[in-house]
Design a protein around this motif. Structure first.
Motif, PDB file in Angstrom:
ATOM      1  N   GLU A 245       0.796  -1.223   0.000  1.00  0.00           N
ATOM      2  CA  GLU A 245       0.000   0.000   0.000  1.00  0.00           C
ATOM      3  C   GLU A 245       0.831   1.276   0.000  1.00  0.00           C
ATOM      4  O   GLU A 245       0.397   2.304  -0.517  1.00  0.00           O
ATOM      5  N   ARG A 246       2.006   1.241   0.610  1.00  0.00           N
ATOM      6  CA  ARG A 246       2.788   2.468   0.737  1.00  0.00           C
ATOM      7  C   ARG A 246       4.263   2.181   0.461  1.00  0.00           C
ATOM      8  O   ARG A 246       4.838   1.252   1.011  1.00  0.00           O
ATOM      9  N   THR A 397      -9.482  15.534   4.763  1.00  0.00           N
ATOM     10  CA  THR A 397      -9.778  14.154   5.147  1.00  0.00           C
ATOM     11  C   THR A 397      -8.612  13.287   4.714  1.00  0.00           C
ATOM     12  O   THR A 397      -8.215  13.302   3.541  1.00  0.00           O
ATOM     13  N   GLU A 399      -6.324   9.447   5.053  1.00  0.00           N
ATOM     14  CA  GLU A 399      -6.210   8.045   5.436  1.00  0.00           C
ATOM     15  C   GLU A 399      -4.915   7.864   6.211  1.00  0.00           C
ATOM     16  O   GLU A 399      -3.841   8.193   5.704  1.00  0.00           O
ATOM     17  N   ALA A 420      -0.048   9.933   7.986  1.00  0.00           N
ATOM     18  CA  ALA A 420      -0.742  10.278   6.749  1.00  0.00           C
ATOM     19  C   ALA A 420       0.111   9.815   5.565  1.00  0.00           C
ATOM     20  O   ALA A 420       1.292   9.507   5.721  1.00  0.00           O
ATOM     21  N   ASP A 439      -3.627  -1.200  10.629  1.00  0.00           N
ATOM     22  CA  ASP A 439      -4.945  -0.906  10.064  1.00  0.00           C
ATOM     23  C   ASP A 439      -4.965   0.523   9.532  1.00  0.00           C
ATOM     24  O   ASP A 439      -4.079   1.339   9.830  1.00  0.00           O
ATOM     25  N   VAL A 440      -5.995   0.853   8.763  1.00  0.00           N
ATOM     26  CA  VAL A 440      -6.111   2.176   8.156  1.00  0.00           C
ATOM     27  C   VAL A 440      -7.400   2.833   8.629  1.00  0.00           C
ATOM     28  O   VAL A 440      -8.464   2.199   8.623  1.00  0.00           O
ATOM     29  N   VAL A 441      -7.301   4.096   9.057  1.00  0.00           N
ATOM     30  CA  VAL A 441      -8.487   4.848   9.478  1.00  0.00           C
ATOM     31  C   VAL A 441      -8.589   6.118   8.632  1.00  0.00           C
ATOM     32  O   VAL A 441      -7.586   6.635   8.141  1.00  0.00           O
ATOM     33  N   THR A 442      -9.816   6.579   8.465  1.00  0.00           N
ATOM     34  CA  THR A 442     -10.067   7.833   7.758  1.00  0.00           C
ATOM     35  C   THR A 442     -10.526   8.873   8.770  1.00  0.00           C
ATOM     36  O   THR A 442     -11.446   8.617   9.560  1.00  0.00           O
ATOM     37  N   ARG A 463     -10.561   0.557   8.329  1.00  0.00           N
ATOM     38  CA  ARG A 463     -10.339  -0.558   7.399  1.00  0.00           C
ATOM     39  C   ARG A 463      -9.329  -1.519   8.027  1.00  0.00           C
ATOM     40  O   ARG A 463      -8.172  -1.171   8.212  1.00  0.00           O
ATOM     41  N   THR A 465      -6.832  -4.505   8.008  1.00  0.00           N
ATOM     42  CA  THR A 465      -5.912  -4.863   6.933  1.00  0.00           C
ATOM     43  C   THR A 465      -5.148  -6.146   7.259  1.00  0.00           C
ATOM     44  O   THR A 465      -5.105  -6.597   8.401  1.00  0.00           O
TER      45      THR A 465
END
Length: 508
Positions: A245-246, A397, A399, A420, A439-442, A463, A465
């Protein structure tokens, strides 16, 4: 029925030996320490508790030769361990890293209770050297003059289940006058792209979702294998790895920052909008004295191109204040460059003499009080800019990848912390739903400080993961087996958050 006389006598199984590693310096050393931990655990050692403070069977110092008074710090720590070693039969002390590569026999002469001294090129020998010192009952000093094997072939005890360093090269071909690292780590040596990508794929299969490509001069990658666009190709190839993802990288050199790299950053979705690129000075005169192969106009031109291609990119840097011969006019040029570049953060260093570098014997060394005053002016300017740039994030906003251990006050404030995409640190309100590191939060940013952001409202989305699953699995295994586990090979360690590690040696 077996009688008591038929039973085999109980055999005392000796407890495994414990180890502690103390790491100083740049990301390379942090990553090397993870390899040292992997080597020791493969050899049967177990990690000492976090608060061991020297109460281990083996204590390893992974040293840095770049910082001022690095040797004094080492010998002070060795001195504090001497009485403990004298009272603990079988305890061993090892010294590795850049200072060991530089000082060699000096360490054993000044601290004869040290058992092993090893260099930057032969970290894989540590378990063998410890055993040899134990059997022969004398210090073992072994310094290789060139790399024996690329370090990523060694076992590694990663510190994180969700984020990892991936070394793409070692060594450096530059000759910056303030830096001793090329003399200690050698000329640049590149890994084959296929080996790098295979390692990334292995990490992703284990649950890692963020990797940081690591090199002393990371974007010079390809010079050793004869491909000037190898680094941009590598970034694009990372974009094709499902589950990754990153992607980040550190630290690039302005000399090698080409348009194809900017295009790859902008066009590869999982390459993050973040760049750490050392400036060192804004004065062309000082840059020439440093043997930096760019000038202020070239540096600011790169920044302009990156922002045009990636508008929300956060750019950070390293700056040295008080280099020999720096005049007030030179320093004003640095302040001008900082105002123009508008860095999200700058890691500022007061120049100090580093023995073995050309700058150490230069004339016109700047008085300490002058360096201090300039340093304070630079820090004040950058604090102001950092705060202004962070205020622009309010209302956005974002993630966040949930981080482990980055919010020192999270427990008291009932918050969690995450990074971020541009690597800014954000503290957010803890949601009712379980959230794990990885995990990922918004969230929506509600407040800005110079060095962090706050998201004080409700978390907009969570989300779960595979990275969070990996963290949970590793945590449960660690609880069941406190000595820690190896998660397969190859394994690479978690990058420290950029503000903590990006400054490196200040030599990129």
């Amino acid at each position: 029925m077996t009688s008591s006389s038929d039973r085999s006598p109980a055999v005392d199984v000796p407890a495994p030996k414990s180890y502690e590693i103390r790491t100083y310096g740049c990301q390379m050393n942090v990553h090397d320490s993870e390899r040292l931990a992997g080597l020791l655990e493969e050899a049967g050692y177990v990690r000492a508790p976090e608060d061991a403070d020297g109460d281990a069977d083996v204590v390893v110092f992974n040293t840095c030769a770049v910082r001022e008074n690095a040797d004094n710090r080492l010998y002070g720590n060795l001195g504090r361990l001497a009485p403990r070693k004298a009272s603990r039969p079988g305890m061993q002390i090892a010294v590795g890293g850049c200072l060991a590569q530089k000082d060699r026999d000096t360490i054993v002469r000044k601290a004869p209770w040290v058992d092993v001294v090893f260099g930057t090129h032969n970290i894989g020998k540590l378990p063998v050297l410890l055993e040899r010192a134990r059997v022969q009952e004398e210090a073992q000093v072994e310094i290789a003059e060139s790399l024996e094997a690329f370090p990523s072939t060694l076992p590694t005890r990663r510190e994180s289940a969700y984020a990892a360093w991936v070394s793409i090269s070692v060594g450096c071909n530059n000759t910056c006058t303030f830096c001793i690292v090329p003399a200690l780590r050698g000329k640049e040596k590149d890994r084959r792209p296929g080996d790098i990508l295979a390692e990334v794929e292995t990490l992703v299969a284990e649950g890692v979702s963020e990797i940081t490509l690591l090199g002393q001069n990371v974007n010079a990658y390809g010079s050793d294998i004869g491909d000037r666009e190898a680094f941009s190709k590598l970034l694009r190839a990372c974009g094709n790895i499902e589950g990754l993802e990153r992607v980040r990288f550190t630290s690039p050199h302005p000399r090698d920052f080409t348009d194809d790299v900017i295009a790859a950053m902008a066009e590869t979705p999982n390459v993050m909008p973040q760049l750490h690129m050392p400036l060192q000075s804004g004065s062309d005169t000082v840059l020439k004295a440093m043997r930096r192969s760019y000038r202020q106009e070239r540096y600011l031109g790169i920044i302009e191109k990156v922002r045009a291609a990636i508008p929300h990119a956060a750019i950070t840097t390293d700056i040295i204040v008080g280099f020999p011969g720096e005049t007030e006019a030179d320093f004003e040029e640095t302040l001008h460059a900082v105002r123009e570049a508008r860095f999200a953060q700058a890691f500022t260093f007061q120049y100090s003499i580093r023995p073995g570098t050309p700058a150490a014997t230069m004339e016109n060394q700047i008085p300490k009080e002058v360096v201090q005053a300039r340093y304070e002016r630079l820090v004040a300017l950058q604090e102001e800019i950092s705060w202004e740039e962070n205020k622009k994030q309010v209302g956005r906003t974002l993630e966040l990848m949930v981080a482990e251990g980055e919010g020192r006050k999270d427990g008291a404030t009932h918050r969690l912390s995450g990074r971020a995409p541009d690597n800014r640190l954000v503290h957010f309100t803890k949601p009712e739903q379980e959230v794990r590191p990885g995990d990922v939060v918004t969230v929506e940013v509600t407040y800005a400080a110079p060095h962090h952001l706050l998201a004080e409202g409700q978390v907009l989305a969570v989300r779960r993961t595979r990275a969070g699953d990996a963290w949970e699995k590793r945590t449960s295994e660690a609880a069941a087996k406190p000595t820690g586990v190896m998660l397969g090979l190859p394994q690479i360690g978690a990058p420290a958050p950029l503000p903590a590690a990006a400054s490196g040696c200040g030599c990129d």
